[in-house]
Structures are given as C-alpha cells and as structure tokens.
Design a protein around this motif. Structure first.
Motif, short mmCIF file in Angstrom:
data_model
loop_
_atom_site.label_atom_id
_atom_site.label_comp_id
_atom_site.label_asym_id
_atom_site.label_seq_id
_atom_site.Cartn_x
_atom_site.Cartn_y
_atom_site.Cartn_z
N LEU A 25 0.84 -1.12 0.14
CA LEU A 25 0.26 0.08 -0.33
C LEU A 25 0.50 0.59 -0.45
N TYR A 26 1.77 1.31 0.58
CA TYR A 26 2.54 2.71 0.95
C TYR A 26 3.54 2.50 -0.93
N VAL A 27 4.38 1.62 -1.03
CA VAL A 27 4.60 1.24 -2.18
C VAL A 27 3.62 2.25 -3.08
N LEU A 28 2.45 1.24 -2.92
CA LEU A 28 1.22 1.89 -4.11
C LEU A 28 0.68 3.52 -3.99
N GLN A 29 0.96 4.14 -2.85
CA GLN A 29 0.35 5.47 -2.55
C GLN A 29 1.83 5.86 -3.07
N ARG A 30 3.06 6.03 -3.19
CA ARG A 30 4.72 6.71 -3.46
C ARG A 30 3.70 6.81 -4.67
N THR A 31 3.82 5.59 -5.93
CA THR A 31 4.02 5.39 -6.99
C THR A 31 2.94 6.54 -7.62
N ALA A 32 1.90 6.66 -7.14
CA ALA A 32 0.39 7.20 -7.43
C ALA A 32 0.84 8.99 -7.37
N LYS A 33 1.76 9.26 -6.72
CA LYS A 33 2.17 11.23 -5.87
C LYS A 33 2.79 11.30 -7.13
N SER A 34 4.11 10.00 -7.34
CA SER A 34 5.19 10.56 -8.14
C SER A 34 5.16 10.29 -9.78
N LEU A 35 4.25 9.17 -9.98
CA LEU A 35 4.35 9.17 -11.32
C LEU A 35 2.90 8.60 -11.50
N PRO A 36 1.58 9.04 -11.77
CA PRO A 36 0.52 8.61 -11.97
C PRO A 36 -0.06 7.78 -12.54
N HIS A 37 0.90 8.37 -13.79
CA HIS A 37 0.48 8.09 -15.43
C HIS A 37 0.98 5.73 -15.33
N LEU A 38 1.45 5.34 -13.99
CA LEU A 38 1.72 4.96 -13.75
C LEU A 38 0.87 3.80 -12.51
N PHE A 39 0.25 4.58 -12.09
CA PHE A 39 -0.67 4.02 -10.88
C PHE A 39 -1.28 2.38 -11.21
N ALA A 90 -1.04 0.19 -13.99
CA ALA A 90 0.15 -1.00 -14.32
C ALA A 90 0.63 -1.04 -13.05
N MET A 91 1.17 0.18 -11.79
CA MET A 91 1.80 -0.67 -11.05
C MET A 91 1.01 -1.50 -9.70
N GLY A 92 0.05 -1.27 -9.32
CA GLY A 92 -1.36 -1.48 -8.61
C GLY A 92 -1.59 -3.21 -8.85
N LEU A 93 -1.70 -3.44 -10.66
CA LEU A 93 -1.67 -4.76 -11.01
C LEU A 93 -0.55 -5.58 -10.74
N MET A 94 1.21 -4.84 -10.62
CA MET A 94 1.76 -5.95 -10.85
C MET A 94 2.07 -5.80 -8.98
N LEU A 95 2.20 -4.62 -8.60
CA LEU A 95 1.99 -5.26 -7.15
C LEU A 95 1.65 -6.63 -6.58
N TYR A 96 -0.27 -6.30 -6.77
CA TYR A 96 -1.07 -6.98 -6.65
C TYR A 96 0.02 -8.59 -6.83
N ALA A 97 0.02 -8.59 -7.83
CA ALA A 97 0.59 -10.13 -8.47
C ALA A 97 1.56 -10.21 -7.77
N ALA A 98 2.58 -9.81 -7.72
CA ALA A 98 4.23 -9.87 -6.75
C ALA A 98 3.54 -9.85 -5.59
N GLN A 99 2.63 -9.32 -5.10
CA GLN A 99 2.84 -9.47 -3.33
C GLN A 99 1.84 -11.34 -3.41
#
Length: 143
Positions: free
Chosen positions: A54-68, A70-79
């Motif tokens: 959740l922390y990584v996803l929130q940081r991504t949303a703030k710094s790279l919103p265009h990747l939010f 894709a990052m969410g899907l990749m993050l949940y798959a990785a978890q």
C-alpha cells in the motif's frame, strides 16, 4: 504518508489483525502452541507485505500517476507470488504448524483486500487538487 493513506492503512490492518487473533486462538485450540505461533506469523506476514504494498502504491500514485494502474496490477501479482514463495519455503518447517500458517495467511490476505476495498470506497478522495490562490480568468465572453 498523508492522513488519508494512514486511515486506509489502519482500516485494512485492524480487521486483518482481528482475524489473525481469532485464527491464533482457533489454531491454538486445534493444533496447540505451534498452531497459534503459525497463525501469528502468518498475520504479521500479511500485514507487513500488504502494508508495504500500500505504501509503495501510494508513493507511485504521487510521483508517477501515469503508472498507477499498471503498478497496482504488478504489485498485487508480486504480493501473491511472494506469499506463495513464503508458503513453499516454510512448507515443512517445525517452527510452527504449516496448515495453520497457510490458512491464516489466506484468511488474512482476503480480509486485507476486502477491508482495503471498503476503506477506498468509503474515503472521500479528491480527484482534482483545487487551486487555493488562483482566480478564474476572464475570457471576454459573457454567459
């Protein structure tokens, strides 16, 4: 972390910890002390993995919103992959009861996902950041 992110984290972690406590009691009754330890370790693993995600996803949303997204899907798959790796690594351990660990891990993960989904649905997140100091420009057209 902004207060809204902390609130979502707490709204997901508290129900997960409660499910973990119930699982520890049930596992302790069914499988003894090793069952309770397995349920406790599984609860900590879920809260740690999902909280960091959740922390990584929130940081991504703030710094790279265009990747939010894709990052969410990749993050949940990785978890989920990391949780399966953790399960496989401790499959034959004697430190704790592996079935209690595995069942609590699944129950905790499902609880976290449901609680996080509910927290996001209940939160009032602005889609557009309002400008605090700017006035609307006049275009010369009257309405």
């Amino acid at each position: 972390m902004p207060s809204n992110d902390v609130r979502i984290l707490a709204q997901a972690a508290v129900p997960t910890a409660a499910v973990g406590a119930v699982a520890a009691v049930v596992s302790g009754v069914v499988a003894g002390g090793k069952g309770a330890i397995g349920a406790g370790v599984a609860t900590l693993v879920v809260i740690l993995f999902m909280g960091i995600g959740l922390y990584v996803l929130q940081r991504t949303a703030k710094s790279l919103p265009h990747l939010f997204q894709a990052m969410g899907l990749m993050l949940y798959a990785a978890q989920i992959l990391l949780l399966f790796v953790f399960l496989a690594a401790f499959k034959h351990t004697t430190l704790f009861h592996p079935k209690a660990f595995a069942l609590t891990l699944v129950a905790g993960t499902l609880t976290w996902i449901a609680a996080q989904t509910r927290a996001h649905m209940k939160s009032k997140i602005l889609y557009v950041e309002p400008d605090s100091g700017s006035k609307p420009e006049k275009t010369g057209h009257s309405s």
